[in-house]
Design a protein around this motif. Structure first.
Motif, PDB file in Angstrom:
ATOM      1  N   LEU A 558       0.804  -1.298  -0.126  1.00  0.00           N
ATOM      2  CA  LEU A 558       0.123   0.030  -0.024  1.00  0.00           C
ATOM      3  C   LEU A 558       1.055   1.305  -0.137  1.00  0.00           C
ATOM      4  CD1 LEU A 558      -2.595  -0.986   2.106  1.00  0.00           C
ATOM      5  CD2 LEU A 558      -2.728  -0.922   0.475  1.00  0.00           C
ATOM      6  N   THR A 559       2.043   1.394   0.035  1.00  0.00           N
ATOM      7  CA  THR A 559       2.985   2.173   0.158  1.00  0.00           C
ATOM      8  C   THR A 559       3.575   2.998  -1.467  1.00  0.00           C
ATOM      9  OG1 THR A 559       5.272   0.896  -0.628  1.00  0.00           O
ATOM     10  CG2 THR A 559       4.374   1.628   1.938  1.00  0.00           C
ATOM     11  N   GLN A 560       2.594   2.319  -2.481  1.00  0.00           N
ATOM     12  CA  GLN A 560       2.621   2.716  -3.968  1.00  0.00           C
ATOM     13  C   GLN A 560       1.759   2.750  -4.747  1.00  0.00           C
ATOM     14  OE1 GLN A 560       5.829   1.231  -5.608  1.00  0.00           O
ATOM     15  NE2 GLN A 560       5.109  -1.465  -5.004  1.00  0.00           N
ATOM     16  N   ALA A 561       1.109   3.856  -5.751  1.00  0.00           N
ATOM     17  CA  ALA A 561      -0.240   3.805  -6.551  1.00  0.00           C
ATOM     18  C   ALA A 561      -0.029   2.361  -7.071  1.00  0.00           C
ATOM     19  CB  ALA A 561       0.098   5.101  -7.483  1.00  0.00           C
ATOM     20  N   PRO A 562      -0.987   1.990  -6.711  1.00  0.00           N
ATOM     21  CA  PRO A 562      -2.844   2.432  -7.154  1.00  0.00           C
ATOM     22  C   PRO A 562      -3.228   2.740  -5.267  1.00  0.00           C
ATOM     23  CG  PRO A 562      -3.123   0.712  -8.054  1.00  0.00           C
ATOM     24  CD  PRO A 562      -2.176   1.036  -8.223  1.00  0.00           C
ATOM     25  N   TYR A 563      -2.251   2.062  -4.551  1.00  0.00           N
ATOM     26  CA  TYR A 563      -2.713   1.986  -3.246  1.00  0.00           C
ATOM     27  C   TYR A 563      -3.796   1.309  -2.973  1.00  0.00           C
ATOM     28  CZ  TYR A 563       0.118   6.016  -3.224  1.00  0.00           C
ATOM     29  OH  TYR A 563       1.498   6.703  -3.716  1.00  0.00           O
ATOM     30  N   CYS A 564      -5.032   1.242  -2.126  1.00  0.00           N
ATOM     31  CA  CYS A 564      -6.246   0.434  -1.725  1.00  0.00           C
ATOM     32  C   CYS A 564      -6.638   0.726  -3.780  1.00  0.00           C
ATOM     33  CB  CYS A 564      -6.753   1.474  -1.353  1.00  0.00           C
ATOM     34  SG  CYS A 564      -6.604   2.576   0.165  1.00  0.00           S
ATOM     35  N   GLY A 565      -6.320   1.376  -4.601  1.00  0.00           N
ATOM     36  CA  GLY A 565      -6.664   1.380  -6.256  1.00  0.00           C
ATOM     37  C   GLY A 565      -6.562  -0.163  -6.843  1.00  0.00           C
ATOM     38  N   LYS A 566      -6.130  -0.324  -5.935  1.00  0.00           N
ATOM     39  CA  LYS A 566      -5.497  -2.425  -6.141  1.00  0.00           C
ATOM     40  C   LYS A 566      -6.939  -3.149  -6.575  1.00  0.00           C
ATOM     41  CE  LYS A 566      -0.226  -1.944  -4.823  1.00  0.00           C
ATOM     42  NZ  LYS A 566       0.551  -2.273  -4.682  1.00  0.00           N
ATOM     43  N   CYS A 567      -7.716  -2.884  -5.511  1.00  0.00           N
ATOM     44  CA  CYS A 567      -9.049  -3.585  -4.921  1.00  0.00           C
ATOM     45  C   CYS A 567     -10.280  -2.861  -5.294  1.00  0.00           C
ATOM     46  CB  CYS A 567      -9.027  -4.188  -3.526  1.00  0.00           C
ATOM     47  SG  CYS A 567      -7.703  -5.523  -3.361  1.00  0.00           S
ATOM     48  N   HIS A 568      -9.689  -1.260  -4.873  1.00  0.00           N
ATOM     49  CA  HIS A 568     -11.550  -0.468  -4.740  1.00  0.00           C
ATOM     50  C   HIS A 568     -11.280   0.533  -6.089  1.00  0.00           C
ATOM     51  CE1 HIS A 568     -12.366  -1.555  -1.068  1.00  0.00           C
ATOM     52  NE2 HIS A 568     -11.502  -1.673  -0.326  1.00  0.00           N
ATOM     53  N   GLN A 569     -12.576   0.214  -6.999  1.00  0.00           N
ATOM     54  CA  GLN A 569     -12.602   1.639  -7.020  1.00  0.00           C
ATOM     55  C   GLN A 569     -12.871   3.095  -6.816  1.00  0.00           C
ATOM     56  OE1 GLN A 569     -16.786   0.628  -9.242  1.00  0.00           O
ATOM     57  NE2 GLN A 569     -15.631  -1.563 -10.791  1.00  0.00           N
ATOM     58  N   SER A 570     -12.148   3.767  -7.446  1.00  0.00           N
ATOM     59  CA  SER A 570     -11.394   5.666  -7.261  1.00  0.00           C
ATOM     60  C   SER A 570     -13.189   6.171  -7.191  1.00  0.00           C
ATOM     61  CB  SER A 570     -11.575   5.932  -8.288  1.00  0.00           C
ATOM     62  OG  SER A 570      -9.737   5.444  -8.743  1.00  0.00           O
ATOM     63  N   ARG A 571     -13.232   6.614  -6.371  1.00  0.00           N
ATOM     64  CA  ARG A 571     -14.876   7.434  -5.611  1.00  0.00           C
ATOM     65  C   ARG A 571     -14.544   8.907  -5.413  1.00  0.00           C
ATOM     66  NH1 ARG A 571     -17.004   4.042  -0.061  1.00  0.00           N
ATOM     67  NH2 ARG A 571     -16.260   2.646  -1.701  1.00  0.00           N
ATOM     68  N   PRO A 572     -15.913   9.857  -5.254  1.00  0.00           N
ATOM     69  CA  PRO A 572     -15.631  11.524  -5.513  1.00  0.00           C
ATOM     70  C   PRO A 572     -15.011  11.538  -3.794  1.00  0.00           C
ATOM     71  CG  PRO A 572     -16.924  10.463  -6.098  1.00  0.00           C
ATOM     72  CD  PRO A 572     -16.580   9.216  -5.946  1.00  0.00           C
ATOM     73  N   GLY A 573     -13.942  12.214  -3.712  1.00  0.00           N
ATOM     74  CA  GLY A 573     -13.823  12.786  -2.541  1.00  0.00           C
ATOM     75  C   GLY A 573     -12.960  12.030  -1.613  1.00  0.00           C
ATOM     76  N   VAL A 574     -12.411  10.666  -2.077  1.00  0.00           N
ATOM     77  CA  VAL A 574     -11.721  10.152  -1.235  1.00  0.00           C
ATOM     78  C   VAL A 574      -9.957   9.059  -1.914  1.00  0.00           C
ATOM     79  CG1 VAL A 574     -11.636   7.019  -0.321  1.00  0.00           C
ATOM     80  CG2 VAL A 574     -13.588   8.471  -0.899  1.00  0.00           C
ATOM     81  N   ASP A 575      -9.541   9.378  -0.876  1.00  0.00           N
ATOM     82  CA  ASP A 575      -7.241  10.302  -1.439  1.00  0.00           C
ATOM     83  C   ASP A 575      -7.210   8.858  -1.366  1.00  0.00           C
ATOM     84  OD1 ASP A 575      -5.015  10.398  -1.744  1.00  0.00           O
ATOM     85  OD2 ASP A 575      -5.405  12.485  -1.671  1.00  0.00           O
ATOM     86  N   PHE A 576      -6.609   7.361  -1.657  1.00  0.00           N
ATOM     87  CA  PHE A 576      -6.272   6.267  -1.226  1.00  0.00           C
ATOM     88  C   PHE A 576      -4.944   6.398  -1.190  1.00  0.00           C
ATOM     89  CE2 PHE A 576      -9.163   3.924  -4.582  1.00  0.00           C
ATOM     90  CZ  PHE A 576     -10.691   3.592  -3.468  1.00  0.00           C
ATOM     91  N   GLU A 577      -3.954   7.709  -1.416  1.00  0.00           N
ATOM     92  CA  GLU A 577      -3.282   7.504  -1.091  1.00  0.00           C
ATOM     93  C   GLU A 577      -2.881   8.261   0.361  1.00  0.00           C
ATOM     94  OE1 GLU A 577       1.596   9.859  -1.610  1.00  0.00           O
ATOM     95  OE2 GLU A 577      -0.499   9.797  -3.069  1.00  0.00           O
ATOM     96  N   THR A 578      -4.276   9.184   1.396  1.00  0.00           N
ATOM     97  CA  THR A 578      -3.557   9.562   2.545  1.00  0.00           C
ATOM     98  C   THR A 578      -4.206   8.866   3.456  1.00  0.00           C
ATOM     99  OG1 THR A 578      -4.529  11.973   1.068  1.00  0.00           O
ATOM    100  CG2 THR A 578      -5.237  11.266   3.796  1.00  0.00           C
ATOM    101  N   LEU A 579      -5.587   8.240   2.926  1.00  0.00           N
ATOM    102  CA  LEU A 579      -5.776   6.866   3.438  1.00  0.00           C
ATOM    103  C   LEU A 579      -4.982   5.973   3.810  1.00  0.00           C
ATOM    104  CD1 LEU A 579      -9.371   5.932   2.655  1.00  0.00           C
ATOM    105  CD2 LEU A 579      -8.925   7.196   4.346  1.00  0.00           C
ATOM    106  N   ALA A 580      -3.920   5.769   3.337  1.00  0.00           N
ATOM    107  CA  ALA A 580      -3.033   4.289   3.393  1.00  0.00           C
ATOM    108  C   ALA A 580      -1.717   5.242   4.478  1.00  0.00           C
ATOM    109  CB  ALA A 580      -2.306   3.917   1.896  1.00  0.00           C
ATOM    110  N   LYS A 581      -1.367   6.108   4.361  1.00  0.00           N
ATOM    111  CA  LYS A 581      -0.139   6.558   4.663  1.00  0.00           C
ATOM    112  C   LYS A 581      -0.889   7.615   6.264  1.00  0.00           C
ATOM    113  CE  LYS A 581       2.675   7.023   0.674  1.00  0.00           C
ATOM    114  NZ  LYS A 581       3.542   8.109  -0.112  1.00  0.00           N
TER     115      LYS A 581
END
Length: 639
Positions: A558-581
């Motif tokens: 989870l330390t590099q792109a796409p972070y949570c996006g490996k499993c989850h679809q992108s959604r407005p207002g959710v920053d996967f990088e911020t969540l992971a770090k």
């Protein structure tokens, strides 16, 4: 009636309750069980029945209790705030006790304030003392002790009113230094295990022969040898726990008696409930002959510390100012909770008692589901105690073999000894990273007289569990390594007499002979030093949730792109990088002077391979489930 002078009089006897709102919300999953009506218009103090469905439909939060219950019976059938609390709490708690858990949910009619019936799936306390602690009355006029009275005279005065409490004390492990050991594997039904005889550690080793110095932490007076009478109430030290002046101290080698400079009458006239200061400064903070020596997660700074150091006991920066007994509930002087280092237990305790097994709230937060799934496999402390010994360094290695030698006595930058002729060589660590192990709540324990482990380190206390054990979770531990004296022929650890023994003459041969005579075990006359290890649980120094370990600090995937996006679809207002770090920032701690430079940027904080995984579970699969699709696979069954 509940707001009558009769009821209000009880506020002079009982302390307020610390209400755990999030726990109730988490357990009940329905705000309208308590917030059961909604005002129809401004000023309305009766309102209409309400349900969660209606609140969601209206997009309204529930109103506070004081909106309707500000004054008693301002409107007919509407009690005041205190009355509403007690009616609601007592009705609900009484109903929850009427049916055992295994019969299923309890339907409690007292809570049917609207069009639907609700259920409660948990039992709750029903008497006043289960929630309210008693207030301690002013003892200035109650205590009648002649000037110059000694400690035993103070106890006699206490027992003149508190004889039952004295009897209760005699049954506790704090008094006997042994007790039931239901969590020690192979000794679950024993009640004689404890540090008073059979338990051995790699700090001060064992009490036998060393009573006057070891028992300076005992809650009694005069335990100077094995002949101490544990049935004698007159030897109880009431002041060590109930002092509120901060002046009570034990004599360092006084077998539990107080320092002669203590004004005993002043202390006796100012007794109160135990505090962090009495529990800690008189015992738990200074166990092992120094502050933070044994336990790595408790030190004197907790008396008036910061919430950043411990969110529960901190006083400043968001701390909740908990007393010890806010968690360690006490009945008849039996104290719930247990230490891994000693076997006696008077009641289990866990984070879930307050936070439940689904502690993360917010159904719309994408992290909540993941974090709550973690609690089946990862203990709360693993994320929320990312480092220990934050303020004072703790001992992580104690080598007794160098004691008695004419080496240069040294101290670390914190002023603590790294070599002492009486005690040997020590290694200390501040802001230490825990060791992580599977733990199912039971321990394997090395007892006095057990055979040592040949050429491998002897594990004095070992947490039990494994990756294939569904009851096990990953827990953090302090690991202390030691080198201590053993019998070279009989192959068991030796209890040396240190006090008025080795510390006096510096001869290990004499100390071994003297100590083993006290311990009741034969000594062959030959000794050698062997390596031992001992694990200590870490439950205090809980950091605020914002400083818990981030996802990326444990999961490299989870330390590099796409972070949570490996499993989850992108959604407005959710920053996967911020969540992971988002989590503990070791750079900030380093700037504050903490010894954490080696942890900055670390992305494998937990060694998953050492725990039995093939790698990061996100990539290689969990212990029972292959991610990300949730296919059940009994991967480690039978191990």
């Amino acid at each position: 009636m509940l707001d009558s002078p009769l009821i209000k009089r009880y506020s002079d006897l009982y302390q307020p309750v610390r209400f755990m709102h999030s726990k109730h919300a988490n357990v009940l999953q329905d705000c309208t069980i308590c917030h059961h009506r909604q005002p129809r218009e401004e000023g309305d103090q009766y309102g209409d029945p309400i349900t969660m469905e209606i609140l969601r439909e209206r997009k309204q939060p529930p109103v506070g209790c004081g909106s309707c219950h500000d004054q008693p019976f301002k409107q007919l059938h509407v009690p005041g705030l205190k009355g509403a609390y007690h009616q609601l709490c007592m009705d609900c708690h009484k109903e929850s006790e009427q049916v055992p858990h295994f019969l299923g949910p309890v339907v409690y009619s007292a809570m049917v304030r609207g069009p639907i019936a609700r259920t409660l799936d948990t039992r709750a306390p029903t008497d006043c003392l289960a929630c309210h602690a008693k207030k301690v009355p002013d003892h200035n006029e109650l205590v009648k002790i002649e000037k110059g009275a000694d400690a035993l005279a103070v106890t006699k005065s206490c027992l003149s009113c508190h004889e039952k409490e004295g009897t209760d004390i005699l049954q506790t492990s704090h008094w006997n230094w042994h007790g039931p050991s239901p969590f020690t594997v192979g000794h679950e039904k024993r009640t004689d295990l404890g540090k008073n005889r059979l338990i051995i550690n790699n700090y001060c080793i064992n009490v036998n022969g060393n009573w006057p110095v070891c028992t300076s932490c005992h809650i009694g007076y005069g335990w100077k040898d094995k002949g101490f009478d544990f049935t004698d109430k007159s030897k109880i030290d009431c002041l060590v726990c109930h002092d509120t002046t901060g002046t009570y101290k034990k004599a360092p080698e006084g077998a539990g008696f107080p320092d002669k400079r203590v004004d005993l009458i002043k202390v006796a006239k100012n007794v109160g409930r135990p505090s962090r200061a009495t529990c800690g400064n008189n015992c738990h903070f200074v166990a092992g002959w120094g502050e933070s020596v044994k336990r790595g997660d408790m030190e004197s700074g907790m008396v008036k510390g910061s919430g950043k150091n411990d969110i529960h006991m901190g006083v400043t920066e968001g701390g909740l100012d908990f007393k010890c007994q806010d968690c360690h509930k006490t009945r008849n002087h039996l104290i719930s909770g247990r230490s891994i280092s000693v076997p006696a237990a008077e009641g289990d305790l866990s984070c879930e008692y307050c936070h439940t097994d689904a502690p993360h709230l917010g159904k719309r937060n994408p992290m909540v589901n993941h974090l709550n799934r973690h609690t089946k496999h990862v203990a709360c402390q693993t994320c929320h105690v990312p480092i220990y010994a934050k303020e004072k360094p703790t001992t992580i290695y104690w080598d007794w073999s160098t004691a008695g030698k004419d080496l240069k006595e040294e101290r670390g930058k914190d002023g603590m000894s790294t070599y002492d002729k009486e005690k040997g060589s020590l290694q200390l660590k501040q802001s230490a990273k825990p060791a992580y192990l599977w733990y199912n709540g039971t321990m394997q324990r090395h007892l006095l007289g057990d055979r040592i482990n040949g050429n491998s380190p002897t594990e004095l206390v070992k947490p039990m569990g494994g990756i294939g054990d569904v009851a096990s979770r990953i827990y953090p531990f302090k690991l202390n390594r030691g080198k201590q004296i053993s019998d070279a022929l009989y192959e068991y650890l030796i209890v040396p007499q240190l006090w008025k023994g080795f510390w006096k003459h510096g001869d290990w041969q004499k100390a071994a002979k003297q100590g083993m005579e006290h311990a009741g075990l034969p000594y062959s006359g030959q000794f050698k030093f062997v390596t031992t290890v001992m694990y200590w649980g870490l439950t205090h120094e809980v950091v605020p949730k914002e400083q818990a370990l981030s996802c990326g600090q444990c999961h490299p995937s989870l330390t590099q792109a796409p972070y949570c996006g490996k499993c989850h679809q992108s959604r407005p207002g959710v920053d996967f990088e911020t969540l992971a770090k988002k989590g503990m920032d070791f750079q900030v701690l380093a700037k504050e002077g903490k010894d954490v430079s080696s942890l900055i940027g670390k992305t494998d904080y937990v060694d998953f391979k050492a725990l039995g995984y093939k790698g990061d579970p996100i990539e290689t699969g969990g212990r029972f489930t292959v991610l990300p699709f949730g296919t059940e696979v009994k991967r480690f069954a039978g191990r």
